[in-house]
Design an enzyme around this catalytic site. Structure first.
Site, mmCIF file in Angstrom:
data_model
loop_
_atom_site.group_PDB
_atom_site.id
_atom_site.type_symbol
_atom_site.label_atom_id
_atom_site.label_comp_id
_atom_site.label_asym_id
_atom_site.label_seq_id
_atom_site.Cartn_x
_atom_site.Cartn_y
_atom_site.Cartn_z
ATOM 1 N N HIS A 48 16.139 37.512 11.971
ATOM 2 C CA HIS A 48 16.277 37.067 10.799
ATOM 3 C C HIS A 48 17.277 36.351 10.760
ATOM 4 O O HIS A 48 18.286 36.680 10.850
ATOM 5 C CB HIS A 48 15.706 37.827 9.706
ATOM 6 C CG HIS A 48 15.528 37.032 8.118
ATOM 7 N ND1 HIS A 48 14.112 37.439 7.190
ATOM 8 C CD2 HIS A 48 16.137 35.753 7.898
ATOM 9 C CE1 HIS A 48 14.693 36.419 6.481
ATOM 10 N NE2 HIS A 48 15.627 35.886 6.611
ATOM 11 N N LEU A 49 17.545 34.826 10.757
ATOM 12 C CA LEU A 49 19.016 34.117 10.661
ATOM 13 C C LEU A 49 19.297 34.188 9.855
ATOM 14 O O LEU A 49 19.102 34.752 8.650
ATOM 15 C CB LEU A 49 18.307 32.911 11.363
ATOM 16 C CG LEU A 49 19.625 31.722 10.890
ATOM 17 C CD1 LEU A 49 19.823 31.017 12.280
ATOM 18 C CD2 LEU A 49 19.794 31.293 9.888
ATOM 19 N N HIS A 50 21.271 34.583 9.594
ATOM 20 C CA HIS A 50 21.826 34.585 8.664
ATOM 21 C C HIS A 50 23.677 34.143 8.714
ATOM 22 O O HIS A 50 23.478 34.149 10.044
ATOM 23 C CB HIS A 50 22.022 35.704 8.117
ATOM 24 C CG HIS A 50 22.073 36.894 9.265
ATOM 25 N ND1 HIS A 50 21.653 37.283 9.531
ATOM 26 C CD2 HIS A 50 22.729 37.699 9.114
ATOM 27 C CE1 HIS A 50 21.407 38.928 10.204
ATOM 28 N NE2 HIS A 50 23.177 38.548 10.181
ATOM 29 N N GLN A 51 23.561 33.193 7.980
ATOM 30 C CA GLN A 51 25.020 32.978 8.137
ATOM 31 C C GLN A 51 25.993 33.249 7.264
ATOM 32 O O GLN A 51 26.222 33.772 5.936
ATOM 33 C CB GLN A 51 25.213 31.620 8.110
ATOM 34 C CG GLN A 51 26.865 30.766 7.553
ATOM 35 C CD GLN A 51 26.489 29.403 8.555
ATOM 36 O OE1 GLN A 51 26.449 29.383 9.884
ATOM 37 N NE2 GLN A 51 27.211 28.406 8.307
ATOM 38 N N PHE B 259 16.254 41.117 5.022
ATOM 39 C CA PHE B 259 16.417 40.007 4.666
ATOM 40 C C PHE B 259 15.293 39.382 3.875
ATOM 41 O O PHE B 259 15.309 38.234 3.602
ATOM 42 C CB PHE B 259 17.332 39.235 5.524
ATOM 43 C CG PHE B 259 18.771 39.362 5.821
ATOM 44 C CD1 PHE B 259 19.254 40.018 4.725
ATOM 45 C CD2 PHE B 259 18.487 39.527 7.378
ATOM 46 C CE1 PHE B 259 20.549 39.808 5.314
ATOM 47 C CE2 PHE B 259 19.874 39.028 8.093
ATOM 48 C CZ PHE B 259 20.518 39.581 6.734
#
Length: 178
Positions: free
Chosen positions: A138-141, A45
């Site tokens: 790594h945050l992801h929606q 990301f």
């Protein structure tokens, strides 16, 4: 291969009685499932924004967030809203990042409804490896479009997801509508 009368049936000695089932082989997925093809060059990301939108499957870029197609989608149009900043936990997002993730999620829903008439959506993030995050650092929606009847036996029995459109075509369609 497909013949004039349908799929070509290839026999193999020693495998038992032919059961008349057709099989969709996806050996390219095995490398992902086993983890042998997952890149070791750091966070994907963080790398994606440095590539062209087409190569990275990026649909749109905002100030703090970008939208990208999932490389291994559950359904056609499955995308993610991803902060540029390498942050793992939702509680560590800035107020600006939180707002833009929400705005990108709303925009994604509108765009997907416009181009493919989705009946519903699954939206969410898996926080941590134990919660199912494939890339927990790594945050992801996720924004996963759903249609009546889109779930069938293939993923459960065949461990295969049938997708009717190539990712590049899906990216172009959604990016144009964004």
């Amino acid at each position: 291969m497909t013949g004039s009368d349908g799929p070509e049936v290839v026999g193999q000695d020693g495998v038992g009685v032919h059961d008349a089932l057709q099989r969709l082989w996806t050996p390219h997925r095995l490398a992902y499932v086993q983890g042998s093809k997952k890149p070791d060059e750091g966070c994907p990301f963080c790398r994606l924004p440095g590539k062209s939108d087409e190569d990275a499957l990026i649909l749109a870029r905002g100030k703090t967030v970008y939208a990208v197609l999932n490389l291994y989608p559950y359904n056609p149009g499955h995308l993610m809203a991803v902060p540029y900043r390498h942050v793992a936990d939702y509680t560590d997002l800035t107020a600006e990042e939180t707002v833009e993730v929400a705005e990108f999620t709303q925009r994604a829903m509108r765009v997907i409804r416009e181009v493919s008439s989705a009946h519903g959506f699954n939206i969410g993030m898996n926080q941590g490896v134990i919660a199912g995050a494939g890339i927990a650092a790594h945050l992801h929606q996720h924004v996963v479009p759903r249609w009546g009847g889109d779930a069938n036996f293939m993923p459960v029995i065949g461990q295969t997801k049938v997708l009717p459109q190539l990712l590049g075509e899906t990216r172009q369609l959604l990016a144009d509508a964004w």
